[in-house]
Design a protein around this motif. Sequence first.
Motif, PDB file in Angstrom:
ATOM      1  N   HIS A  71      45.464  43.902  33.628  1.00 15.31           N
ATOM      2  CA  HIS A  71      44.322  44.668  34.140  1.00 15.31           C
ATOM      3  C   HIS A  71      43.393  44.583  32.246  1.00 15.31           C
ATOM      4  O   HIS A  71      42.194  45.308  31.977  1.00 15.31           O
ATOM      5  CB  HIS A  71      44.584  46.271  34.218  1.00 15.31           C
ATOM      6  CG  HIS A  71      45.526  46.912  32.965  1.00 15.31           C
ATOM      7  ND1 HIS A  71      46.727  46.918  33.379  1.00 15.31           N
ATOM      8  CD2 HIS A  71      44.967  47.545  32.445  1.00 15.31           C
ATOM      9  CE1 HIS A  71      47.182  48.169  32.360  1.00 15.31           C
ATOM     10  NE2 HIS A  71      45.928  48.500  31.866  1.00 15.31           N
ATOM     11  N   ARG A 101      39.340  49.274  38.066  1.00 20.14           N
ATOM     12  CA  ARG A 101      39.702  48.786  36.888  1.00 20.14           C
ATOM     13  C   ARG A 101      40.216  50.299  35.150  1.00 20.14           C
ATOM     14  O   ARG A 101      39.461  51.396  35.232  1.00 20.14           O
ATOM     15  CB  ARG A 101      38.859  47.843  36.233  1.00 20.14           C
ATOM     16  CG  ARG A 101      37.325  47.986  35.751  1.00 20.14           C
ATOM     17  CD  ARG A 101      36.410  46.998  35.998  1.00 20.14           C
ATOM     18  NE  ARG A 101      34.841  47.559  34.979  1.00 20.14           N
ATOM     19  CZ  ARG A 101      34.178  46.681  35.565  1.00 20.14           C
ATOM     20  NH1 ARG A 101      34.551  45.663  35.636  1.00 20.14           N
ATOM     21  NH2 ARG A 101      32.025  47.069  35.177  1.00 20.14           N
ATOM     22  N   THR A 152      33.735  41.945  39.070  1.00 24.72           N
ATOM     23  CA  THR A 152      33.848  42.342  37.707  1.00 24.72           C
ATOM     24  C   THR A 152      33.346  41.401  36.347  1.00 24.72           C
ATOM     25  O   THR A 152      33.936  42.211  35.453  1.00 24.72           O
ATOM     26  CB  THR A 152      35.206  42.498  37.646  1.00 24.72           C
ATOM     27  OG1 THR A 152      36.438  41.729  37.999  1.00 24.72           O
ATOM     28  CG2 THR A 152      36.216  43.489  38.838  1.00 24.72           C
TER      29      THR A 152
END
Length: 356
Positions: A71, A101, A152
């Motif tokens: 991540h 996130r 993202t």
Amino acid sequence: MLTLSGVSRKYGDVTALDGLDFTVPDDRYVSLLGASGSGKTTLLRVIAGFEEPDTGTVSFDRTRLDGVPPHLRDIGFVFQNFALFPHLSVRDNVAFGLRHRAKAAVRDPKEVIERAEAALDLVGLKGFGHRGVGAISGGQRQRVALARTLVTEPRIVLLDEPLGALDANLRARMCDELRAIRERLKVSFLHVTGSEAEALTMGDTVAILSGGRIVQDAPATRLFANPDNAAAARHLNAWNILAGQGTGAGFATGAATFALPPHLMPRGAGSLGVRFDQISIARPDAVPEGHLSFPARYLTGEFNGPTALAFFRTNDGQLVQVVDHLGQPRLPEMTEGATYALHFHPDQIRIFEGAA
């Protein structure tokens, strides 16, 4: 630029990746072609951080990524099965990564909605945000998975056989759309597939994974016309490969001994490669002067719409394929079980050094 150097990954006694070196340049669509079990998905998982290499390094723009949690790598991953949340709407699936996130999570609900809708618009799903993922088609779910990754703004997008669950017509359309989306975003896509046609269609560059290593990477047209080695040629499903040995009488294979020009004769063991579409067929006594040939028994034909495949068996039992383009047919009528001379000009062959 993504760089893998000397990456190895083993599972017990099985080596999935074996000292692999690989580079994905910036702003490029790269196809990774490999057979089932070749380590394609393992390679993606190592890049994404779901697995760590046993040896070697993974870096992006000279910054080491191995050891960094997934991540925190800023890498997008589109899974083969889409991995969508069935209890969330299309919009909420796309927005999930923005909200949760680890770095720079988006807290403003208005911004989340705007960015999710913009991502859906990018993949051609404007107006679908309110729907449930169970109420849309497989192709639309694939686009939702892509939008969820793109929203993202990752530095690179990994696609694990993203078209495998789609029907043939939808696959063709999605090929065009994926390339157009990548070109608009100006980020690199690494697209893994077991289909040589898909790899050649999609990739600015095509890399072939075999034996845990990249055996060749090159522009699609160059790779198809001039593979560097027998392993690369086999994965393209367009080349017949005859293994043999250079001798005083010529290049000896199980199918025939070929009198090769001196500049083509391999030093010891090697392979002769000739493309399906560059082999012609004649009676054994009617081979054109200057052509190389070998005898083979005709087995059967296969009609594929614009093309037809003819299958032959050589004297040593090897299967050989010849393709005919029906817009300009060039093959004669053939009788199953009869023996023909398969012939080609020496300029149309590739000689690969070393054992096949």
